[in-house]
Motif scaffolding. Structure first.
Motif, PDB file in Angstrom:
ATOM      1  N   CYS A 195     -22.860 -69.652  57.464  1.00 50.34           N
ATOM      2  CA  CYS A 195     -22.814 -70.007  57.869  1.00 50.34           C
ATOM      3  C   CYS A 195     -22.866 -69.176  59.401  1.00 50.34           C
ATOM      4  O   CYS A 195     -23.052 -70.516  60.544  1.00 50.34           O
ATOM      5  N   SER A 216     -18.218 -63.987  49.204  1.00 45.11           N
ATOM      6  CA  SER A 216     -17.437 -64.022  50.197  1.00 45.11           C
ATOM      7  C   SER A 216     -18.584 -64.614  51.297  1.00 45.11           C
ATOM      8  O   SER A 216     -19.621 -64.159  51.125  1.00 45.11           O
ATOM      9  N   CYS A 228     -22.811 -64.043  51.952  1.00 41.36           N
ATOM     10  CA  CYS A 228     -23.125 -65.532  51.756  1.00 41.36           C
ATOM     11  C   CYS A 228     -24.171 -65.374  53.049  1.00 41.36           C
ATOM     12  O   CYS A 228     -25.279 -65.290  53.344  1.00 41.36           O
ATOM     13  N   PHE A 247     -16.935 -78.331  51.692  1.00 40.79           N
ATOM     14  CA  PHE A 247     -15.812 -77.461  51.047  1.00 40.79           C
ATOM     15  C   PHE A 247     -15.585 -78.584  50.776  1.00 40.79           C
ATOM     16  O   PHE A 247     -14.993 -79.697  50.683  1.00 40.79           O
ATOM     17  N   CYS A 296     -19.959 -75.002  49.747  1.00 46.89           N
ATOM     18  CA  CYS A 296     -20.865 -74.012  50.381  1.00 46.89           C
ATOM     19  C   CYS A 296     -20.211 -72.366  48.552  1.00 46.89           C
ATOM     20  O   CYS A 296     -19.454 -72.802  47.639  1.00 46.89           O
ATOM     21  N   ILE A 299     -22.728 -77.816  55.358  1.00 47.64           N
ATOM     22  CA  ILE A 299     -22.137 -77.372  54.379  1.00 47.64           C
ATOM     23  C   ILE A 299     -20.998 -77.876  53.747  1.00 47.64           C
ATOM     24  O   ILE A 299     -20.229 -78.695  54.882  1.00 47.64           O
TER      25      ILE A 299
HETATM   26  S1  SF4 Z   1     -20.391 -68.529  54.668  1.00 51.90           S
HETATM   27 FE1  SF4 Z   1     -19.721 -70.863  55.189  1.00 51.90          FE
HETATM   28  S2  SF4 Z   1     -21.147 -71.481  53.123  1.00 51.90           S
HETATM   29 FE2  SF4 Z   1     -21.397 -69.287  52.858  1.00 51.90          FE
HETATM   30  S3  SF4 Z   1     -19.299 -68.690  51.848  1.00 51.90           S
HETATM   31 FE3  SF4 Z   1     -18.766 -69.250  53.911  1.00 51.90          FE
HETATM   32  S4  SF4 Z   1     -17.742 -71.168  54.153  1.00 51.90           S
HETATM   33 FE4  SF4 Z   1     -18.756 -71.315  52.648  1.00 51.90          FE
END
Ligand code: SF4
Length: 230
Positions: A197, A190, A194, A212, A181, A210
């Motif tokens: 997801c 944040s 990004c 974590f 992540c 992904i």
């Molecule tokens: S969108 Fe997903 S991969 Fe990107 S920072 Fe948030 S939890 Fe992490």
């Protein structure tokens, strides 16, 4: 219908959550979490720190039927402006197809307002993908076989790992690539910045998962529970 004074769900127009960034978000009581989730009462991040206070409050509601909670969640989503991307279930889940359909119908209306994406994670492993409509959904997995099944079922996939092997994407099996992540590795400020997801279909196409990392006081508990699940 009388629901008592404590609601089992809330939708926030603009969350204060630093990891998420400028997003709308929903929170539902853990009555909606699938009983099979290995982290429930056993290291789930919603049970730690400041989040635990919100979770406790939601859990105090008299409304524990997941379908009723989903109905209330749908109503709350429809009151949002639609100006921001929406993260469903910072805590909570849609444990059945009926629940997912109720919530995703409201989510699809959210997207229709201003074109903003809606995304979430689910620990339910037997809900058909179509029940989630246009929501970007990553199935939370503990084992590689679960990841492969999630992809076969049409979902993206996410996994909690004890630690990252690299800050960059790396293979976690011959046929799967893990992406740590970026918010956790410091590469993105944040989720808003990004957005990975929010693109579950693209992740699935590239067989990207992904990852974590469990950390802090949760690390030992999560590691033990994931080992037990494996
Ligand atoms: S969108 Fe997903 S991969 Fe990107 S920072 Fe948030 S939890 Fe992490």
């Amino acid at each position: 219908m009388h629901f008592g004074t404590t609601m089992p769900v809330k939708a926030i127009e603009l969350t204060q959550n630093r990891k998420l960034g400028f997003l709308s978000a929903t929170y539902a009581s853990q009555a909606t979490c699938p009983p099979t989730c290995p982290l429930r009462n056993a290291g789930c991040y919603a049970e730690t720190g400041r989040m635990s206070l919100h979770t406790k409050r939601l859990n105090e509601s008299d409304v524990t039927d997941p379908v009723e909670v989903a109905r209330l969640e749908a109503e709350a989503i429809e009151k949002l402006s639609g100006r921001f991307p929406l993260r469903l279930h910072v805590v909570g889940d849609s444990p059945t197809a009926e629940c997912a359909r109720l919530v995703s119908a409201a989510a699809d209306k959210h997207t229709k307002k201003k074109g903003q994406p809606v995304y979430t994670y689910t620990h339910a492993h037997d809900v058909p993908r179509e029940a989630w409509g246009g929501v970007s959904v990553l199935r939370s997995c503990e084992k590689l076989d679960q990841v492969r099944k999630a992809l076969d079922d049409g979902y993206g996939a996410a996994m909690v790992v004890p630690e990252f092997q690299s800050d960059k994407a790396y293979p976690i099996a011959d046929d799967l690539v893990g992406i740590p992540c970026p918010e956790m590795t410091g590469k993105a400020a944040s989720c808003e910045a990004c957005g990975l997801c929010m693109k579950a279909d693209k992740l699935r196409e590239g067989r990207k998962v992904i990852l974590f990392a469990a950390h802090g006081s949760r690390k030992k508990m999560v590691t033990n529970n994931l080992q037990a699940a494996n």
